[in-house]
Motif scaffolding. Structure first.
Motif: not given
Length: 95
Positions: A72-74, A65-66, A41-43
């Motif tokens: 860490x895993x988008x 949610x954290x 999602x970051x990309x």
């Protein structure tokens, strides 16, 4: 067998996944169906500010949610797993 809900709303995981996908799509300005479950999602354009806004929204809705876990895993798949785990820990899961 009853499915685990991610937000306590009684939605099935598939429905929650659609809501998750729609929320992320709105933040990055794309169509929900254009986001692959394993896409980073970051990309795709989701920044830390938008991610924090989503985290705050979900926390206000009662799902603790954290940010660290999501960052860490988008991916939608990872976020769905985190949602399910958080819901189960907070007693939102149904047997």
């Amino acid at each position: 067998m009853t499915e685990t809900t991610a937000d306590g709303s009684g939605q099935t995981p598939v429905e929650v996944s659609a809501a998750l996908r729609e929320a992320v799509a709105a933040k990055i300005g794309t169509e929900p169906d254009a986001i692959a479950p394993d896409a980073n999602l970051v990309l795709l354009g989701l920044g830390s500010l938008e991610m924090m806004q989503l985290v705050n929204r979900w926390r206000r809705d009662g799902l603790p949610v954290s940010f660290r876990e999501l960052a860490a895993e988008p991916t939608l798949d990872a976020w769905q797993r985190h949602f399910n785990a958080v819901a189960a820990e907070s007693g939102e899961a149904t047997p």
